[in-house]
Design a protein around this motif. Sequence first.
Motif, PDB file in Angstrom:
ATOM      1  N   THR A 173       0.806  -1.169   0.069  1.00 40.66           N
ATOM      2  CA  THR A 173       0.063   0.095  -0.035  1.00 40.66           C
ATOM      3  C   THR A 173       0.833   1.114  -0.109  1.00 40.66           C
ATOM      4  O   THR A 173       0.658   2.181  -0.639  1.00 40.66           O
ATOM      5  CB  THR A 173      -0.830   0.057   1.277  1.00 40.66           C
ATOM      6  OG1 THR A 173      -1.745  -1.190   1.260  1.00 40.66           O
ATOM      7  CG2 THR A 173      -1.869   1.361   1.142  1.00 40.66           C
ATOM      8  N   LEU A 174       1.650   1.117   0.912  1.00 42.75           N
ATOM      9  CA  LEU A 174       2.897   2.560   0.812  1.00 42.75           C
ATOM     10  C   LEU A 174       3.447   2.650  -0.347  1.00 42.75           C
ATOM     11  O   LEU A 174       3.834   3.762  -0.809  1.00 42.75           O
ATOM     12  CB  LEU A 174       3.773   2.284   2.133  1.00 42.75           C
ATOM     13  CG  LEU A 174       4.922   3.267   2.207  1.00 42.75           C
ATOM     14  CD1 LEU A 174       3.961   4.603   2.537  1.00 42.75           C
ATOM     15  CD2 LEU A 174       5.822   2.861   3.360  1.00 42.75           C
ATOM     16  N   LYS A 175       3.721   1.559  -1.039  1.00 46.89           N
ATOM     17  CA  LYS A 175       4.622   1.736  -2.337  1.00 46.89           C
ATOM     18  C   LYS A 175       3.537   2.289  -3.290  1.00 46.89           C
ATOM     19  O   LYS A 175       3.993   2.988  -4.094  1.00 46.89           O
ATOM     20  CB  LYS A 175       4.977   0.180  -2.849  1.00 46.89           C
ATOM     21  CG  LYS A 175       5.732   0.312  -4.078  1.00 46.89           C
ATOM     22  CD  LYS A 175       6.204  -0.901  -4.522  1.00 46.89           C
ATOM     23  CE  LYS A 175       6.873  -1.090  -6.005  1.00 46.89           C
ATOM     24  NZ  LYS A 175       7.377  -2.372  -6.233  1.00 46.89           N
ATOM     25  N   GLU A 176       2.255   2.000  -3.446  1.00 44.25           N
ATOM     26  CA  GLU A 176       1.344   2.706  -4.091  1.00 44.25           C
ATOM     27  C   GLU A 176       1.063   3.879  -4.057  1.00 44.25           C
ATOM     28  O   GLU A 176       0.874   4.523  -4.914  1.00 44.25           O
ATOM     29  CB  GLU A 176      -0.131   1.806  -4.227  1.00 44.25           C
ATOM     30  CG  GLU A 176       0.110   0.300  -4.874  1.00 44.25           C
ATOM     31  CD  GLU A 176       0.434   0.321  -6.337  1.00 44.25           C
ATOM     32  OE1 GLU A 176      -0.073   1.384  -6.982  1.00 44.25           O
ATOM     33  OE2 GLU A 176       0.800  -0.623  -6.591  1.00 44.25           O
ATOM     34  N   VAL A 177       1.029   4.485  -2.805  1.00 44.98           N
ATOM     35  CA  VAL A 177       0.821   5.670  -2.363  1.00 44.98           C
ATOM     36  C   VAL A 177       2.179   6.573  -2.757  1.00 44.98           C
ATOM     37  O   VAL A 177       2.055   7.702  -3.469  1.00 44.98           O
ATOM     38  CB  VAL A 177       0.596   6.045  -0.912  1.00 44.98           C
ATOM     39  CG1 VAL A 177       0.713   7.582  -0.582  1.00 44.98           C
ATOM     40  CG2 VAL A 177      -0.764   5.121  -0.362  1.00 44.98           C
ATOM     41  N   LEU A 178       3.520   6.061  -2.579  1.00 45.73           N
ATOM     42  CA  LEU A 178       4.627   6.781  -3.182  1.00 45.73           C
ATOM     43  C   LEU A 178       4.522   6.921  -4.607  1.00 45.73           C
ATOM     44  O   LEU A 178       5.081   7.871  -5.162  1.00 45.73           O
ATOM     45  CB  LEU A 178       5.710   6.080  -2.561  1.00 45.73           C
ATOM     46  CG  LEU A 178       5.946   5.853  -0.908  1.00 45.73           C
ATOM     47  CD1 LEU A 178       7.228   5.070  -0.749  1.00 45.73           C
ATOM     48  CD2 LEU A 178       6.213   7.373  -0.433  1.00 45.73           C
ATOM     49  N   ARG A 179       4.210   5.952  -5.212  1.00 49.65           N
ATOM     50  CA  ARG A 179       4.206   5.973  -6.731  1.00 49.65           C
ATOM     51  C   ARG A 179       3.137   7.064  -7.056  1.00 49.65           C
ATOM     52  O   ARG A 179       3.307   7.933  -8.088  1.00 49.65           O
ATOM     53  CB  ARG A 179       3.546   4.557  -7.169  1.00 49.65           C
ATOM     54  CG  ARG A 179       3.761   4.509  -8.872  1.00 49.65           C
ATOM     55  CD  ARG A 179       3.341   3.382  -9.478  1.00 49.65           C
ATOM     56  NE  ARG A 179       4.272   2.259  -9.263  1.00 49.65           N
ATOM     57  CZ  ARG A 179       3.700   1.433  -8.168  1.00 49.65           C
ATOM     58  NH1 ARG A 179       2.515   1.420  -7.859  1.00 49.65           N
ATOM     59  NH2 ARG A 179       4.672   0.222  -8.226  1.00 49.65           N
ATOM     60  N   GLU A 217       2.280   9.720  -5.644  1.00 59.15           N
ATOM     61  CA  GLU A 217       2.832  10.828  -5.014  1.00 59.15           C
ATOM     62  C   GLU A 217       4.139  11.377  -5.980  1.00 59.15           C
ATOM     63  O   GLU A 217       4.069  12.495  -6.374  1.00 59.15           O
ATOM     64  CB  GLU A 217       3.404  10.712  -3.645  1.00 59.15           C
ATOM     65  CG  GLU A 217       2.335  10.644  -2.506  1.00 59.15           C
ATOM     66  CD  GLU A 217       2.827  10.893  -1.104  1.00 59.15           C
ATOM     67  OE1 GLU A 217       4.073  10.671  -1.094  1.00 59.15           O
ATOM     68  OE2 GLU A 217       2.230  10.628  -0.149  1.00 59.15           O
ATOM     69  N   GLN A 218       4.795  10.241  -6.579  1.00 57.87           N
ATOM     70  CA  GLN A 218       5.759  10.652  -7.386  1.00 57.87           C
ATOM     71  C   GLN A 218       4.966  11.169  -8.898  1.00 57.87           C
ATOM     72  O   GLN A 218       5.529  12.179  -9.409  1.00 57.87           O
ATOM     73  CB  GLN A 218       6.544   9.317  -8.047  1.00 57.87           C
ATOM     74  CG  GLN A 218       7.670   9.605  -8.788  1.00 57.87           C
ATOM     75  CD  GLN A 218       8.846  10.524  -8.112  1.00 57.87           C
ATOM     76  OE1 GLN A 218       9.024  10.412  -6.890  1.00 57.87           O
ATOM     77  NE2 GLN A 218       9.084  11.633  -9.159  1.00 57.87           N
ATOM     78  N   GLN A 219       3.912  10.572  -9.147  1.00 56.24           N
ATOM     79  CA  GLN A 219       3.236  10.862 -10.547  1.00 56.24           C
ATOM     80  C   GLN A 219       2.830  12.462 -10.383  1.00 56.24           C
ATOM     81  O   GLN A 219       2.768  13.100 -11.295  1.00 56.24           O
ATOM     82  CB  GLN A 219       2.289   9.998 -10.949  1.00 56.24           C
ATOM     83  CG  GLN A 219       2.633   8.468 -11.367  1.00 56.24           C
ATOM     84  CD  GLN A 219       1.484   7.833 -11.336  1.00 56.24           C
ATOM     85  OE1 GLN A 219       0.379   8.091 -11.345  1.00 56.24           O
ATOM     86  NE2 GLN A 219       1.829   6.361 -12.087  1.00 56.24           N
ATOM     87  N   HIS A 220       2.297  12.853  -9.309  1.00 52.34           N
ATOM     88  CA  HIS A 220       1.852  14.011  -9.098  1.00 52.34           C
ATOM     89  C   HIS A 220       2.818  14.931  -8.919  1.00 52.34           C
ATOM     90  O   HIS A 220       2.709  16.131  -9.470  1.00 52.34           O
ATOM     91  CB  HIS A 220       1.075  14.191  -7.387  1.00 52.34           C
ATOM     92  CG  HIS A 220       0.603  15.473  -7.148  1.00 52.34           C
ATOM     93  ND1 HIS A 220      -0.339  15.960  -7.768  1.00 52.34           N
ATOM     94  CD2 HIS A 220       0.965  16.296  -6.122  1.00 52.34           C
ATOM     95  CE1 HIS A 220      -0.706  17.241  -7.189  1.00 52.34           C
ATOM     96  NE2 HIS A 220       0.044  17.117  -6.310  1.00 52.34           N
ATOM     97  N   LEU A 221       4.059  14.817  -8.296  1.00 50.19           N
ATOM     98  CA  LEU A 221       5.010  15.745  -8.308  1.00 50.19           C
ATOM     99  C   LEU A 221       5.550  15.903  -9.708  1.00 50.19           C
ATOM    100  O   LEU A 221       6.054  16.981 -10.255  1.00 50.19           O
ATOM    101  CB  LEU A 221       6.246  15.270  -7.387  1.00 50.19           C
ATOM    102  CG  LEU A 221       5.943  15.141  -6.034  1.00 50.19           C
ATOM    103  CD1 LEU A 221       7.268  14.564  -5.174  1.00 50.19           C
ATOM    104  CD2 LEU A 221       5.812  16.684  -5.503  1.00 50.19           C
ATOM    105  N   ASP A 222       5.610  14.938 -10.400  1.00 54.29           N
ATOM    106  CA  ASP A 222       6.307  14.851 -11.933  1.00 54.29           C
ATOM    107  C   ASP A 222       5.353  15.746 -12.946  1.00 54.29           C
ATOM    108  O   ASP A 222       5.605  16.657 -13.655  1.00 54.29           O
ATOM    109  CB  ASP A 222       6.187  13.499 -12.611  1.00 54.29           C
ATOM    110  CG  ASP A 222       7.443  12.771 -12.066  1.00 54.29           C
ATOM    111  OD1 ASP A 222       8.158  13.215 -11.218  1.00 54.29           O
ATOM    112  OD2 ASP A 222       7.230  11.350 -12.150  1.00 54.29           O
TER     113      ASP A 222
END
Length: 353
Positions: free
Chosen positions: A262-268, A270-275
């Motif tokens: 779950t944490l990995k999906e959240v981080l992914r 967040e990374q897409q949002h930052l990109d």
Amino acid sequence: LDYSDLRQEFRDGLETLRELILHRVRPKVFGGKPLDGPLLASLAEVYVRAINEGAVPTIASAWEGVAEQQCLKACESARQLYRAALDGGGAAAQVRAEEASLKRHHEKALEEALAAFDCTAAGSMRASHREKLCRELSDQFEGFKNRKFLEAEIACLNVLQQGAKEKAELLAAIASSGDNGAGKRAQKWVGHFAEDFDKKMDGPSKYDLLSRFLVSCVEDFAQAADECKGEGQAVAALEEKMAAMARRHADELVAKEAAAATLKEVLRAEQQHLDIRLRREQAKNKRLTVKVTALEKQLASSTADLSYTSGIVEKWAQEAAAAAKTPPQARAGVGVASMQDITNQSSKTKISS
């Protein structure tokens, strides 16, 4: 002179002026950021420094410098607040060395630190500083989490070492007494020890360490039971206890793996949002660059026109001065050019140039 000694008309006018100022004056805003006392003082300091050095102060560049310093101050203040909230004693000392508890504690400390940063930071570089601060605080959390896990493992080993001493004393008592109830005594002690260990100890390795300890207890008490004419029931109970602990340990591992996914999906996400935000900022900067280039070309064209007009005016002044010095007889046969002729001639000259 005391205020009450002033004329009533003067005091009435002063009060009216004060109410007018308080009603109409609005806070100074620059770049969408309200200027407080420290920001305004820093901006004034930059202006004064530029003037003292013989330069012309530029509002935009001065504001960017002040905003950069303000962002750096906000980052340092957020770091201190995060460290104090994360590992400053009090509530931080009560956080259990478990992934979920530590993550909640980190998110709360991070939220407070970012709130302090947003309250102080200013300027166009605010987003990049905030992103860098988030990465830095996340790295600090990883170090803090690893340290908590290591401290928890050391505490578990200390408790197990004390348990080994108590087990040795119990085995010695069983061997010396030859009590047929040794199995019940061993079962009671192991159950109490495992329950107390589970309540007080933390860390991802606590069940693994406890399982190994229980295995050693089964082996030692089985040997003692054989020496005391067998206590198979106690050994079976210990084995059942060990199996239950092993199942619980397996369930913990499954839950941790699910939380990690779950944490990995959240981080992914967040990374897409930052990109996406980064690409928007890059597009915005590109548009601003094109606009600045167009304005520079326009300024250069206006400067060239101004220089050309100044040259024509200077030439007219020289011709007028020369004509003033020429005697009237010499000027008798010379015709005076009309303003239209001069304008036409200047237009031809400008076109040919």
